[in-house]
Design an enzyme around this catalytic site. Structure first.
Site, PDB file in Angstrom:
ATOM      1  CB  SER A  15      -0.128  -2.416  10.576  1.00 41.15           C
ATOM      2  OG  SER A  15       1.159  -2.500  10.075  1.00 41.15           O
ATOM      3  CB  THR A  65       1.574   0.567   5.232  1.00 37.03           C
ATOM      4  OG1 THR A  65       0.089   0.691   5.813  1.00 37.03           O
ATOM      5  CG2 THR A  65       1.346  -0.023   3.746  1.00 37.03           C
ATOM      6  CB  THR A 104      -1.963  -1.748   4.557  1.00 44.85           C
ATOM      7  OG1 THR A 104      -1.918  -1.086   6.029  1.00 44.85           O
ATOM      8  CG2 THR A 104      -3.287  -1.250   3.747  1.00 44.85           C
ATOM      9  NE  ARG A 111      -8.955   4.479   6.352  1.00 42.28           N
ATOM     10  CZ  ARG A 111      -7.508   4.249   6.389  1.00 42.28           C
ATOM     11  NH1 ARG A 111      -6.973   3.012   5.962  1.00 42.28           N
ATOM     12  NH2 ARG A 111      -6.800   5.226   6.350  1.00 42.28           N
ATOM     13  CB  THR A 157       3.644   3.848   5.751  1.00 42.40           C
ATOM     14  OG1 THR A 157       3.045   3.329   6.999  1.00 42.40           O
ATOM     15  CG2 THR A 157       4.966   4.639   6.462  1.00 42.40           C
ATOM     16  N   GLY A 158       1.477   5.739   6.907  1.00 41.06           N
ATOM     17  CA  GLY A 158       0.833   6.785   7.497  1.00 41.06           C
ATOM     18  C   GLY A 158      -0.810   7.057   7.426  1.00 41.06           C
TER      19      GLY A 158
END
Ligand code: ASP
Length: 344
Positions: free
Chosen positions: A85, A204, A222, A232, A255-256
């Site tokens: 990631s 990330t 990331t 995106r 993060t997420g």
């Protein structure tokens, strides 16, 4: 009278720590030697990033600047092909392209970011140069690549055979479900033994540091959500969402699911909560609560968002929406990793 007024003005500016530059007033960073900072600290999202902290620590332990420490630390994760990631080895977008996002923010409140950048191994260093060598804060796509190449970076193929294989597998269903991709939610729900937030789940890298001069900085890098639409951009390179630093108060990073973090301006929210007197952990919890409030409890259960924060005193904290988020810290007493508390 005039002399007295001039003296008063000068001492007021002096006590505010304000320097008069050629064209502008610039606030000087509030150093820890003036404050209560307890010593260097570095904190990163995700336990496996302890290895990035170790690299950053070398700089901090030698009384280096927080920003230099972060850049060195993040390089470790960006170059790690097993981290799917971040940087090299990152999972591509739905067109098979690895596009990376990164930002930095220093003790002066300077910041720089690159978004949707291809072919560059160390986006964090390009973000730093956007901050240091351009009048801008953000460069995206082709423009960011052009700038990187002009600055002497060379092109690297970031798509590893493993990541390409994962993408080709994904193409069979083409189902975009970032929650499951990122956090293995399905497995968690099945009470599978494999818990999320372990070796293969980490995302990330967001990294914050307090240096021995008491100055705070932050950085984030990331490859974004796996199999995202081409173009995106999530929260990670957005100042205020994926990262925010206020050297008088503290710093936070995330993060997420980036869309959710952007919607609440997560990292800035956390720094403002710390300014209002909350501890880093409480401040992170409050940001998570906002995501739940916006989405409702049922929908929120399908989202992951994790935050880490540090305040000017060097206290750290974290909170996530669901189970599985962990983080890594390195202080003078050594390194440790911890599972974050979670809300639902
Ligand atoms: N926050 C990142 C993004 O939305 C992804 C992640 O942390 O997993 O791009």
């Amino acid at each position: 009278m005039l002399l007295r007024r001039k003296f008063l003005q000068q001492s007021l500016l002096g006590s505010l720590g304000v320097l008069i530059g050629k064209e502008q007033l610039r606030a000087s960073p509030v150093g820890g030697k003036l404050g209560k900072a307890s010593g260097p600290v570095v904190i990163s999202t995700w336990a496996p990033n302890a290895k990035a902290n170790a690299a950053a620590w070398q700089v901090l332990a030698a009384n280096g600047r927080a920003l230099d420490a972060l850049e060195k630390g993040i390089h470790v994760t960006e170059a790690d092909p097993t981290d799917q990631s971040v940087g090299y080895g990152g999972l591509p977008d739905r067109d098979g392209k690895v596009t990376v996002d990164s930002c930095v923010m220093d003790e002066w409140g300077n910041c720089g970011a690159v978004m949707c950048l291809e072919h560059i191994l160390h986006p964090v260093s390009v973000a730093r140069l956007v901050m240091e060598r351009t009048p801008h804060v953000q460069l995206v796509g082709e423009g960011a690549l052009k700038f990187a190449l002009e600055q002497g970076f060379s092109k690297t193929n970031l798509l590893t055979p493993e990541a390409e294989k994962a993408w080709r597998n994904w193409l069979k269903t083409s189902r975009y479900d970032p929650m499951i991709t990122v956090e293995h939610l399905e497995e968690r729900n099945k009470k599978n033994k494999k818990k999320p937030g372990q070796q293969h789940d980490h995302d990330t890298i967001g990294m914050l540091a307090l240096d021995s001069n008491g100055n705070l900085s932050g950085a984030c890098s990331t490859s974004g959500m796996a199999f995202k639409m081409n173009g995106r951009v999530g929260d990670s390179p957005i100042i205020g969402a994926g990262l925010f630093v206020d050297n008088e108060v503290g710093a936070a990073t995330a993060t997420g699911v980036g869309e959710e973090i952007v919607r609440i301006c997560g990292s800035h929210t956390i720094v403002e909560m710390m300014r209002a007197g909350h501890s880093p952990e409480e401040a992170c919890k409050k940001a998570v609560e906002r995501i739940v409030k916006r989405n409702g409890l049922q929908k929120a259960k399908e989202i992951q968002a994790g935050f880490i924060a540090i305040n000017k005193q060097g206290e750290v904290g974290a909170y996530s929406l669901i189970d599985g988020f962990n983080y890594a810290v390195h202080t003078e007493s050594g390194p440790y990793t911890k599972n974050a508390k979670f809300l639902i």
